[in-house]
Design a protein around this motif. Structure first.
Motif, PDB file in Angstrom:
ATOM      1  N   THR A   1      62.491  -4.062  80.627  1.00  0.00           N
ATOM      2  CA  THR A   1      61.269  -3.732  79.867  1.00  0.00           C
ATOM      3  C   THR A   1      61.083  -4.653  78.660  1.00  0.00           C
ATOM      4  O   THR A   1      60.067  -4.557  77.958  1.00  0.00           O
ATOM      5  CB  THR A   1      61.336  -2.277  79.365  1.00  0.00           C
ATOM      6  N   VAL A   2      62.058  -5.517  78.417  1.00  0.00           N
ATOM      7  CA  VAL A   2      61.990  -6.409  77.250  1.00  0.00           C
ATOM      8  C   VAL A   2      61.320  -7.720  77.648  1.00  0.00           C
ATOM      9  O   VAL A   2      61.684  -8.347  78.653  1.00  0.00           O
ATOM     10  CB  VAL A   2      63.403  -6.677  76.690  1.00  0.00           C
ATOM     11  N   THR A   3      60.324  -8.123  76.889  1.00  0.00           N
ATOM     12  CA  THR A   3      59.620  -9.386  77.136  1.00  0.00           C
ATOM     13  C   THR A   3      59.625 -10.224  75.862  1.00  0.00           C
ATOM     14  O   THR A   3      60.061  -9.762  74.792  1.00  0.00           O
ATOM     15  CB  THR A   3      58.167  -9.137  77.558  1.00  0.00           C
TER      16      THR A   3
ATOM     17  N   ILE B   1      67.368 -12.643  78.355  1.00  0.00           N
ATOM     18  CA  ILE B   1      66.900 -11.307  78.739  1.00  0.00           C
ATOM     19  C   ILE B   1      66.688 -11.208  80.255  1.00  0.00           C
ATOM     20  O   ILE B   1      66.825 -10.127  80.844  1.00  0.00           O
ATOM     21  CB  ILE B   1      65.608 -10.911  77.978  1.00  0.00           C
ATOM     22  N   THR B   2      66.372 -12.345  80.894  1.00  0.00           N
ATOM     23  CA  THR B   2      66.217 -12.340  82.349  1.00  0.00           C
ATOM     24  C   THR B   2      67.566 -12.107  83.035  1.00  0.00           C
ATOM     25  O   THR B   2      67.690 -11.281  83.966  1.00  0.00           O
ATOM     26  CB  THR B   2      65.629 -13.677  82.830  1.00  0.00           C
TER      27      THR B   2
ATOM     28  N   GLU C   1      62.937  -7.654  70.126  1.00  0.00           N
ATOM     29  CA  GLU C   1      63.307  -7.340  68.749  1.00  0.00           C
ATOM     30  C   GLU C   1      64.811  -7.509  68.515  1.00  0.00           C
ATOM     31  O   GLU C   1      65.372  -6.933  67.588  1.00  0.00           O
ATOM     32  CB  GLU C   1      62.874  -5.909  68.412  1.00  0.00           C
ATOM     33  N   TYR C   2      65.429  -8.309  69.389  1.00  0.00           N
ATOM     34  CA  TYR C   2      66.875  -8.511  69.296  1.00  0.00           C
ATOM     35  C   TYR C   2      67.207  -9.977  69.008  1.00  0.00           C
ATOM     36  O   TYR C   2      66.447 -10.884  69.357  1.00  0.00           O
ATOM     37  CB  TYR C   2      67.555  -8.100  70.604  1.00  0.00           C
ATOM     38  N   ASP C   3      68.364 -10.189  68.377  1.00  0.00           N
ATOM     39  CA  ASP C   3      68.940 -11.516  68.199  1.00  0.00           C
ATOM     40  C   ASP C   3      70.238 -11.575  68.985  1.00  0.00           C
ATOM     41  O   ASP C   3      70.921 -10.544  69.185  1.00  0.00           O
ATOM     42  CB  ASP C   3      69.213 -11.806  66.717  1.00  0.00           C
ATOM     43  N   PHE C   4      70.601 -12.770  69.422  1.00  0.00           N
ATOM     44  CA  PHE C   4      71.791 -12.943  70.262  1.00  0.00           C
ATOM     45  C   PHE C   4      72.714 -14.013  69.672  1.00  0.00           C
ATOM     46  O   PHE C   4      72.251 -15.063  69.230  1.00  0.00           O
ATOM     47  CB  PHE C   4      71.382 -13.355  71.684  1.00  0.00           C
ATOM     48  N   LYS C   5      74.011 -13.722  69.676  1.00  0.00           N
ATOM     49  CA  LYS C   5      75.011 -14.679  69.229  1.00  0.00           C
ATOM     50  C   LYS C   5      76.149 -14.724  70.238  1.00  0.00           C
ATOM     51  O   LYS C   5      76.641 -13.671  70.662  1.00  0.00           O
ATOM     52  CB  LYS C   5      75.562 -14.300  67.851  1.00  0.00           C
ATOM     53  N   GLN C   6      76.554 -15.926  70.588  1.00  0.00           N
ATOM     54  CA  GLN C   6      77.679 -16.074  71.511  1.00  0.00           C
ATOM     55  C   GLN C   6      78.951 -16.387  70.734  1.00  0.00           C
ATOM     56  O   GLN C   6      78.999 -17.338  69.954  1.00  0.00           O
ATOM     57  CB  GLN C   6      77.399 -17.185  72.534  1.00  0.00           C
TER      58      GLN C   6
END
Length: 514
Positions: A375-377, A341-342, A382-387
């Motif tokens: 704004t996301v910390t 997120i950063t 509330e998200y998931d990430f897939k590469q």
């Protein structure tokens, strides 16, 4: 007639009962006499002629009751006493043939294993044996009861402790390390009682001496005060001390073939029939002592306790069951909150450039660039990430899967530069492989499965492919900082996770509290 019959029957019952009481009494008297006679015969002390096993039993019960909280394995010892009617059977079985004298001889040499002889009560046992052999030293039956009970308790408890120490180590690694998931056997009741029931004490003590060639090599170096190149004499001694203890732990591979990763050596080997048939560099999780600031000589009190860095690779044992070629990377939340997120907040195209898809409630978001990532910390994520699979995928072209509670695995990596560095504790916790295709070939062998793996790893935009191993392969991720190589030379690696410090501090603390 009936009355006469009942009267006669009652008399017969009473006679039988009286006869039984007499038999028991005679049996007890015989038991009393046998124990007293054996003790008198061995000691020639008149006091032992009057020994009463019932009083002796009460004395032994009292002795263990009073010391129970201070004696290791008290429940096992008390069970052994109970099985023998609280008689000093161990002393009686081994005092008269000289076996008991052998115990303190071995205890006095435990320093050859880097251990302190203090907890084995060597001097007290010697004194009690000498007292029993001196026909005038024990003056009263009360003194005889006490000395027999004390010798029985000290000799049995010390033998169990000694056997446990040499066969299993003095410290349970699961109790001092936060991320230790290697199957490790600990001494059980059967092992401990076997020690107490050994017929020949010397043969038993000889049989439990560590025989592993690595152990003997390190022990020889320890006894000769060998100085390891690059270390001071004192630090060399401490390196040998902690690794001798590690070698006593029953957590070593028993299979003919297995994969082993040694974290501080940053290296993986496939061992087959005792020999390395494949060897490669690896990168492991980033460690708390990666700058090697702390050593076995210089460390703070706070470092005595295991407080692992979040990315440290755990010690574990498992079975490699399958591989995934061109894997999809389900990015852990810890990495997402600290890095993803950063990066997305700094660069709106970071996610698409890295082939990272974003999901919310299991549904893929088509335009993640529209999200205001600033704004996301970690608290409102509330998200998931897939590469997706591809050249930039952090897992590279293949990952090797095995069950473990830390969600780590072996995998390829596009970041090859780190393999050129001496310090390779750089990953998020998984083990990056220097030669992943070589490992696949070794585990699968030539054939259709390996051909598929090799082909798919060379595809440009392939889908993930899961392939099960025809035979599961044991894997051990371990932590060893000193060993003897094939030429007999001592090798050492620096303590990248500070686990030597934790172990040494516990060994030192244990000895100082005895």
């Amino acid at each position: 007639m009936i009355f006469a019959f009942l009267k006669k029957t009652t008399v017969l019952v009473w006679l039988c009962a009286l006869f039984t009481i007499l038999l028991v009494f005679q049996s007890c008297k015989k038991k009393h006499s046998e124990i007293a006679d054996r003790l008198f015969e061995a000691t020639q002390n008149e006091v032992f002629k009057d020994i009463d096993p019932d009083t002796l039993a009460e004395t032994l019960k009292k002795e263990i009751s009073e010391r129970k909280l201070k004696i290791a394995n008290a429940s096992v010892i008390e069970s052994y006493f109970r099985e023998n009617d609280y008689q000093p059977i161990f002393v009686i079985n081994h005092l008269f043939n000289g076996d008991l004298d052998i115990l303190p001889e071995y205890y006095d040499k435990i320093s050859e294993h880097g251990l302190d002889k203090t907890p084995y009560h060597s001097e007290a046992i010697k004194a009690l044996i000498a007292k029993l052999h001196n026909k005038t030293a024990i003056k009263t039956t009360a003194e005889a009861y006490h000395d027999l009970a004390e010798l029985e308790l000290l000799s049995t408890s010390s033998l169990i402790k000694y056997a446990n120490a040499l066969q299993y180590g003095v410290i349970n690694p699961k109790k001092i390390y936060s991320r230790y998931f290697t199957a490790t056997k600990r001494p059980d009741t059967t092992f401990m009682k076997h020690a107490l029931k050994a017929n020949d004490i010397k043969s038993y003590l000889d049989s439990i001496q560590p025989a592993d060639p690595q152990y003997k090599a390190l022990q020889k170096a320890f006894l000769s005060n060998a100085v390891i190149d690059g270390l001071s004499p004192e630090e060399s001694k401490r390196y040998l001390l902690v690794n001798l203890e590690r070698l006593r732990w029953k957590n070593k591979p028993s299979e003919d073939k297995y994969v082993i990763v040694n974290i501080p050596d940053f290296r993986l080997d496939v061992i087959e029939n005792g020999k390395s048939v494949l060897n490669m560099k690896v990168c492991v999780g980033e460690g708390r002592n990666k700058d090697y600031h702390s050593s076995l000589i210089a460390y703070a009190d706070s470092e005595k306790y295991d407080k692992p860095f979040p990315r440290e690779t755990p010690q574990l044992s498992s079975m490699i069951h399958s591989v995934q070629v061109n894997p999809m990377w389900n990015i852990p939340r810890s990495i997402a909150t600290k890095e993803i997120i950063t990066e997305a907040a700094n660069d709106p195209y970071y996610l698409s450039n890295k082939n990272i898809d974003v999901y919310k409630d299991g549904v893929k978001i088509e335009d993640p660039e529209t999200i205001d990532w600033s704004t996301v910390t970690k608290d409102n994520l509330e998200y998931d990430f897939k590469q997706r699979p591809g050249a930039d995928n952090s897992l590279g072209k293949i990952k090797f899967l095995f069950k473990n509670r830390s969600s780590v695995y072996l995998h390829d990596t596009p970041a090859k530069e780190a393999f050129g560095h001496a310090m390779r504790a750089v990953s998020h916790g998984c083990v990056r492989l220097g030669d992943p295709l070589g490992l696949a070939k070794n585990l699968f062998g030539e054939g259709e499965d390996f051909d598929t793996i090799s082909k798919d790893m060379n595809e440009d935009n392939p889908d993930p492919t899961n392939i099960g191993l025809p035979k599961k392969a044991p894997i051990y991720i371990t932590y060893v900082t000193c060993w003897a190589d094939d030429n007999g030379s001592l090798q050492y690696r620096r303590d990248v996770y500070g686990l030597d410090i934790v172990l040494y501090a516990h060994l030192k603390m244990l000895m100082s509290n005895l």
